[in-house]
Scaffold this motif. Structure first.
Motif, PDB file in Angstrom:
ATOM      1  N   ASN A  42       0.815  -1.219   0.000  1.00  0.00           N
ATOM      2  CA  ASN A  42       0.000   0.000   0.000  1.00  0.00           C
ATOM      3  C   ASN A  42       0.845   1.263   0.000  1.00  0.00           C
ATOM      4  OD1 ASN A  42      -2.389  -1.458   0.000  1.00  0.00           O
ATOM      5  ND2 ASN A  42      -2.598  -1.437   2.225  1.00  0.00           N
ATOM      6  N   SER A  43       2.008   1.212   0.642  1.00  0.00           N
ATOM      7  CA  SER A  43       2.850   2.400   0.729  1.00  0.00           C
ATOM      8  C   SER A  43       3.472   2.769  -0.606  1.00  0.00           C
ATOM      9  CB  SER A  43       3.956   2.195   1.768  1.00  0.00           C
ATOM     10  OG  SER A  43       4.921   1.248   1.311  1.00  0.00           O
ATOM     11  N   LEU A  44       3.451   1.858  -1.576  1.00  0.00           N
ATOM     12  CA  LEU A  44       4.084   2.108  -2.872  1.00  0.00           C
ATOM     13  C   LEU A  44       3.187   2.868  -3.835  1.00  0.00           C
ATOM     14  CD1 LEU A  44       5.762  -1.394  -3.366  1.00  0.00           C
ATOM     15  CD2 LEU A  44       6.873   0.725  -2.652  1.00  0.00           C
ATOM     16  N   THR A  45       1.941   2.990  -3.519  1.00  0.00           N
ATOM     17  CA  THR A  45       0.995   3.668  -4.416  1.00  0.00           C
ATOM     18  C   THR A  45       1.420   5.105  -4.666  1.00  0.00           C
ATOM     19  OG1 THR A  45      -0.812   2.296  -3.571  1.00  0.00           O
ATOM     20  CG2 THR A  45      -1.413   4.323  -4.753  1.00  0.00           C
ATOM     21  N   GLY A  46       1.502   5.451  -5.948  1.00  0.00           N
ATOM     22  CA  GLY A  46       1.809   6.827  -6.329  1.00  0.00           C
ATOM     23  C   GLY A  46       3.273   7.191  -6.303  1.00  0.00           C
ATOM     24  N   ARG A  47       4.133   6.246  -6.022  1.00  0.00           N
ATOM     25  CA  ARG A  47       5.557   6.565  -5.958  1.00  0.00           C
ATOM     26  C   ARG A  47       6.186   6.614  -7.352  1.00  0.00           C
ATOM     27  NH1 ARG A  47       8.533   3.715  -0.780  1.00  0.00           N
ATOM     28  NH2 ARG A  47       7.006   4.291   0.801  1.00  0.00           N
ATOM     29  N   TRP A  52      13.862   3.378  -7.396  1.00  0.00           N
ATOM     30  CA  TRP A  52      13.970   4.241  -6.219  1.00  0.00           C
ATOM     31  C   TRP A  52      12.677   4.310  -5.416  1.00  0.00           C
ATOM     32  CZ3 TRP A  52      18.720   5.497  -4.834  1.00  0.00           C
ATOM     33  CH2 TRP A  52      19.718   5.452  -5.817  1.00  0.00           C
ATOM     34  N   ARG A  53      11.621   3.648  -5.887  1.00  0.00           N
ATOM     35  CA  ARG A  53      10.368   3.598  -5.126  1.00  0.00           C
ATOM     36  C   ARG A  53      10.534   2.790  -3.836  1.00  0.00           C
ATOM     37  NH1 ARG A  53       6.356   2.821  -8.227  1.00  0.00           N
ATOM     38  NH2 ARG A  53       4.901   1.415  -7.187  1.00  0.00           N
ATOM     39  N   GLU A  55      12.671   3.130  -1.468  1.00  0.00           N
ATOM     40  CA  GLU A  55      13.676   3.952  -0.793  1.00  0.00           C
ATOM     41  C   GLU A  55      13.948   3.508   0.648  1.00  0.00           C
ATOM     42  OE1 GLU A  55      12.299   7.948  -0.775  1.00  0.00           O
ATOM     43  OE2 GLU A  55      10.393   7.477   0.207  1.00  0.00           O
ATOM     44  N   GLU A  56      12.956   2.928   1.310  1.00  0.00           N
ATOM     45  CA  GLU A  56      13.165   2.516   2.709  1.00  0.00           C
ATOM     46  C   GLU A  56      14.274   1.483   2.849  1.00  0.00           C
ATOM     47  OE1 GLU A  56       8.667   3.383   2.512  1.00  0.00           O
ATOM     48  OE2 GLU A  56      10.239   2.542   1.215  1.00  0.00           O
ATOM     49  N   VAL A  57      14.482   0.653   1.815  1.00  0.00           N
ATOM     50  CA  VAL A  57      15.436  -0.446   1.938  1.00  0.00           C
ATOM     51  C   VAL A  57      16.725  -0.199   1.152  1.00  0.00           C
ATOM     52  CG1 VAL A  57      13.614  -2.119   2.380  1.00  0.00           C
ATOM     53  CG2 VAL A  57      14.358  -1.717   0.018  1.00  0.00           C
ATOM     54  N   LEU A  58      16.902   1.013   0.656  1.00  0.00           N
ATOM     55  CA  LEU A  58      18.102   1.347  -0.109  1.00  0.00           C
ATOM     56  C   LEU A  58      19.060   2.183   0.738  1.00  0.00           C
ATOM     57  CD1 LEU A  58      16.545   2.209  -3.590  1.00  0.00           C
ATOM     58  CD2 LEU A  58      17.666   0.082  -2.877  1.00  0.00           C
ATOM     59  N   PRO A  59      20.370   1.971   0.564  1.00  0.00           N
ATOM     60  CA  PRO A  59      21.344   2.723   1.363  1.00  0.00           C
ATOM     61  C   PRO A  59      21.559   4.155   0.888  1.00  0.00           C
ATOM     62  CG  PRO A  59      22.478   1.223  -0.114  1.00  0.00           C
ATOM     63  CD  PRO A  59      21.009   0.930  -0.253  1.00  0.00           C
ATOM     64  N   LEU A  60      20.977   4.528  -0.250  1.00  0.00           N
ATOM     65  CA  LEU A  60      21.012   5.898  -0.747  1.00  0.00           C
ATOM     66  C   LEU A  60      19.591   6.323  -1.090  1.00  0.00           C
ATOM     67  CD1 LEU A  60      24.028   5.653  -3.243  1.00  0.00           C
ATOM     68  CD2 LEU A  60      24.060   6.699  -0.958  1.00  0.00           C
ATOM     69  N   GLU A  69      15.741   3.925 -14.240  1.00  0.00           N
ATOM     70  CA  GLU A  69      15.990   2.490 -14.237  1.00  0.00           C
ATOM     71  C   GLU A  69      15.021   1.738 -13.323  1.00  0.00           C
ATOM     72  OE1 GLU A  69      17.761   4.928 -11.416  1.00  0.00           O
ATOM     73  OE2 GLU A  69      18.382   4.858 -13.526  1.00  0.00           O
ATOM     74  N   GLY A  70      14.761   0.496 -13.699  1.00  0.00           N
ATOM     75  CA  GLY A  70      13.893  -0.350 -12.884  1.00  0.00           C
ATOM     76  C   GLY A  70      12.478  -0.436 -13.413  1.00  0.00           C
TER      77      GLY A  70
END
Length: 382
Positions: A42-47, A52-53, A55-60, A69-70
């Motif tokens: 649900n948190s991914l809606t509209g990202r 980079w959507r 972002e919570e699990v990426l180190p940058l 990309e992606g």
């Protein structure tokens, strides 16, 4: 702040330093960092519609070097086998997932120069993202690299160093250059930021499949950057309760260059000593005479023709922990798989068809294969 940590001896280093390997053992780094927060469908809606959507699990976060990309399509091919079309990335291969992380990190560190080594696709990706980040870049490739890939590297403005010899010789030349002060080594093997880019492959599968994963994820393995990224993602998703089981990781190698498969079948935790390798894997059999000395040969799948991958222990452990296995494919199977995929509408380079050659006929469980490089990069197999 994330920190580099050596998986062998626990040595640590700050990620703001241009330290490309563990100074004690010269091995590759892992990355120690904590996710910024919870992730849910649900948190991914509209990202943003890119990797980079997550972002919570990426180190940058908040990148400026992105090329969009992606979020590549996931397409059913048979009743049980689906293909993820990573050849639709900006530079036409899955390596963009990790290259954007390296270029973004380098941009923030402002080195005097960036160097990379590659058999082709990682080099083209690093060259493109360094161009996006306005960073001077030199890419080392072995002689015999596809002219289409070297043309792409030059087109992005990178300086190209063609190294007489094989992939291992090329890596050694790049690492010597990386030791020069002021240099950022954009290594898809040694720098763990690359793996945290490739793990988005599995996050996309999880999202596209409605919060689940297939029974198995098949990936071609040379240096293992996609497999190790997949292992990171499945571990993270499972730890957060976002999946109830981890899929089996199916590692695919070309039969002619399959040191990891040999080690796996022998029950070894690391690569076999050279004197214990099967006869067709001995170093002298991995080389042929070229105009400037010995060069790598033996397989059409040049992107996974890696005789001594530095992260071998981690790759073998990840496959075993997932309940997966190693499969190998012959040169005839690679040729046939490329033509078969083309007949189905997918024109994929020879490395990228290895997984289809290995598991395309599966009917007993669901599996996803990556079509990870465009056929235009190498042409049809001879």
């Amino acid at each position: 702040m994330p920190a580099y940590i050596c998986p062998q001896d626990g040595t640590r280093a700050d990620t703001t330093a241009l330290t490309w390997c563990c100074p004690a053992c010269r091995g590759p780094w892992d990355l120690e960092f904590e996710a910024a927060g919870a992730l849910s469908l649900n948190s991914l809606t509209g990202r943003v519609n890119s990797l980079w959507r997550y972002e919570e699990v990426l180190p940058l976060s908040s990148p400026t070097t992105t090329l969009g990309e992606g979020r590549t399509p996931l397409v059913p091919v048979t009743g049980t086998v689906s293909a993820k079309l990573d050849f639709l990335m900006p530079t036409l291969s899955f390596k963009d997932r990790g290259a954007v992380m390296l270029a973004e990190l380098a941009r923030r560190l402002s080195p005097e120069r960036v160097v990379a080594d590659s058999s082709g696709n990682a080099g083209t990706a690093v060259a493109a993202y360094c161009a996006r980040a306005s960073l001077p870049c030199t890419v080392y490739v072995p002689e015999g690299t596809s002219p289409k890939k070297t043309e792409q590297i030059r087109a992005h403005g990178a300086h190209l160093e063609i190294v007489p010899g094989d992939r291992e010789t090329t890596a050694a030349a790049a690492r010597a250059a990386a030791d020069v002060p002021g240099t950022f080594y954009a290594s898809h093997v040694f720098n763990p930021y690359f793996l945290h880019g490739t793990k988005t492959y599995v996050y996309e599968l999880w999202e596209d499949l409605g919060g689940r994963l297939p029974d198995a994820v098949a990936v071609p393995v040379g240096n293992g950057t996609l497999l190790l990224g997949a292992a990171l993602a499945t571990a993270e998703l499972h730890a957060r309760g976002l999946i109830d089981r981890r899929p089996a990781l199916i590692a695919v190698q070309a039969e002619n260059v399959s040191p990891l498969a040999a080690a796996f079948r022998a029950g070894a935790e690391d690569l076999l000593p050279e004197d214990l390798l099967p006869e067709d894997l001995l170093p002298e059999d991995l080389l042929r005479d070229g105009p400037a000395g010995p060069v790598a040969s033996t397989t059409l799948a040049e992107g996974i023709a890696i005789p001594r991958p530095p992260r071998a222990r981690a790759i073998l452990a990840a496959v075993r922990e997932s309940g997966g296995t190693f499969l190998t494919v012959t040169e005839d199977q690679i040729r046939a798989a490329q033509l078969d995929l083309a007949a189905r509408g997918f024109y994929v380079e020879t490395t990228g068809v290895a997984c289809w050659a290995a598991v395309g006929g599966w009917t007993d469980r669901s599996v996803v294969v990556p079509l990870c490089g465009a056929g235009l990069k190498t042409g049809l197999a001879g």
